[in-house]
Design an enzyme around this catalytic site. Structure first.
Site, PDB file in Angstrom:
ATOM      1  CE  LYS A   1      -1.233   8.101  12.649  1.00 43.93           C
ATOM      2  NZ  LYS A   1      -0.381   7.025  12.104  1.00 43.93           N
TER       3      LYS A   1
ATOM      4  CG  ASN B   1      -4.138   4.424  10.290  1.00 42.85           C
ATOM      5  OD1 ASN B   1      -3.189   5.087  10.708  1.00 42.85           O
ATOM      6  ND2 ASN B   1      -4.649   4.603   9.083  1.00 42.85           N
TER       7      ASN B   1
ATOM      8  N   GLY C   1       0.838  -1.193   0.000  1.00 48.04           N
ATOM      9  CA  GLY C   1       0.000   0.000   0.000  1.00 48.04           C
ATOM     10  C   GLY C   1       0.871   1.240   0.000  1.00 48.04           C
ATOM     11  CB  ALA C   2       0.055   4.827   0.365  1.00 48.47           C
TER      12      ALA C   2
ATOM     13  CG  ASN D   1      -5.534   6.861  13.245  1.00 53.24           C
ATOM     14  OD1 ASN D   1      -4.915   5.913  13.683  1.00 53.24           O
ATOM     15  ND2 ASN D   1      -5.034   7.668  12.312  1.00 53.24           N
TER      16      ASN D   1
ATOM     17  CG  ASN E   1      -8.257   7.870   9.425  1.00 53.37           C
ATOM     18  OD1 ASN E   1      -7.733   8.988   9.378  1.00 53.37           O
ATOM     19  ND2 ASN E   1      -7.573   6.771   9.240  1.00 53.37           N
TER      20      ASN E   1
ATOM     21  CB  SER F   1      -5.878   5.436   4.933  1.00 50.30           C
ATOM     22  OG  SER F   1      -6.199   5.425   6.312  1.00 50.30           O
TER      23      SER F   1
ATOM     24  CD  GLU G   1      -6.049   0.427   8.996  1.00 49.42           C
ATOM     25  OE1 GLU G   1      -5.086  -0.272   9.355  1.00 49.42           O
ATOM     26  OE2 GLU G   1      -5.953   1.628   8.683  1.00 49.42           O
TER      27      GLU G   1
END
Length: 300
Positions: free
Chosen positions: A182, A100, A10-11, A186, A190, A252, A264
């Site tokens: 983190k 994540n 992935g990225a 998220n 997200n 993402s 996720e």
């Protein structure tokens, strides 16, 4: 020079492959064609070939042993990916997770021997794949690695020095705290960006302020129950800072929902919801967002 296997293209996997291949022998495990060249691009500059080998699972038997296994798959893919790779782990090696949300660490700790170090890598580096074979590096950010088992904790600084080709990488002796920090970012970005199909920077608009505060208040209550040093004001400050620095980026999760991929969400809002049940703390805002993202994913 270490032999590094990155599991997942992935990225983030491709960004790390680009940087680490400057100092190490890097292979990337992929389900896509292994013959196609992968490219790295930054700030619309000319693309550079990623100097790594791209391999399939059935090629692992014929390759030399790796020193470092870096999992950059999504949180819900870690367990199945590890099950496929476990037989190829040498007696002495390092395993690094980077995804994540929360989860997976406790399970993998039980799968490793005392000579296999487990680490977690958090990163604010941003990128996306403009197609299957090109990663666009859209934002710089700090990366932090820390140990998750006894050997990993002991050697965190050594591992950070070994992976120093990753930009702005530092070691931490309290990676669990940083992982939760983190997670808070998220949670704020997200799911809401995915639900409303907007860029990160648009979440700074006033209409999203109340829901972000409520989501993070619930998460901070969970942090307190887990004896973590987290405050709402710091959580909000960090989230809005990331929104500003990645204002033109899509998260993402937004990309996953837009492309009808699994998300996720269970490792993000789902983690808060599960911990709420465990600690008898109400989490209605995270519960609702979890349900909405799950419904949005199943509806497309």
């Amino acid at each position: 020079m270490a032999k590094i296997l990155i599991i997942g293209d992935g990225a983030i996997g491709l960004l790390l492959a680009h940087f680490l291949s400057a100092q190490h022998s890097v292979s990337v495990l992929t389900r896509k064609s292994t013959s196609n060249t992968r490219f790295y691009s930054s700030d619309n500059s000319a693309s550079q070939k990623i100097n790594a080998s791209f391999i399939s699972l059935n090629e692992l038997n014929s390759l030399p042993k790796f020193d470092v296994f870096l999992f950059t798959v999504k949180a819900f893919q870690v367990q199945s990916a590890f099950a496929q790779i476990k037989q190829f782990l040498p007696q002495h090696c390092s395993v690094v997770l980077s995804h994540n949300g929360m989860g997976n660490v406790e399970q993998l700790k039980c799968e490793l021997n005392e000579h296999q170090a487990l680490y977690f890598l958090t990163t604010s580096m941003a990128g996306f794949k403009s197609n299957q074979y090109i990663v666009q590096h859209t934002g710089n950010g700090q990366s932090i690695i820390g140990g998750c088992n006894n050997l990993g904790v002991k050697n965190s600084k050594i591992m950070a020095d070994q992976l120093t080709a990753i930009p702005l990488l530092n070691a931490s002796m309290n990676i669990e705290q940083l992982r939760f920090n983190k997670l808070l970012v998220n949670i704020a970005i997200n799911p809401l960006s995915a639900l409303h199909n907007i860029k990160n920077g648009q979440l700074r608009e006033p209409q999203y302020c109340s829901i972000i505060i409520n989501l993070l208040t619930e998460a901070c209550n969970i942090a307190k129950a887990k004896n973590l040093d987290v405050t709402l004001i710091n959580a909000l400050s960090s989230a809005y800072d990331v929104m500003a620095r990645t204002a033109e980026n899509f998260s993402s999760m937004q990309q996953d929902v837009a492309h009808n991929r699994a998300t996720e969400i269970m490792a993000i809002c789902g983690y808060i919801s599960e911990q709420g049940k465990l600690h008898n703390i109400k989490t209605p805002f995270n519960d609702e967002l979890l349900a909405k993202i799950a419904a949005k994913k199943s509806a497309v």
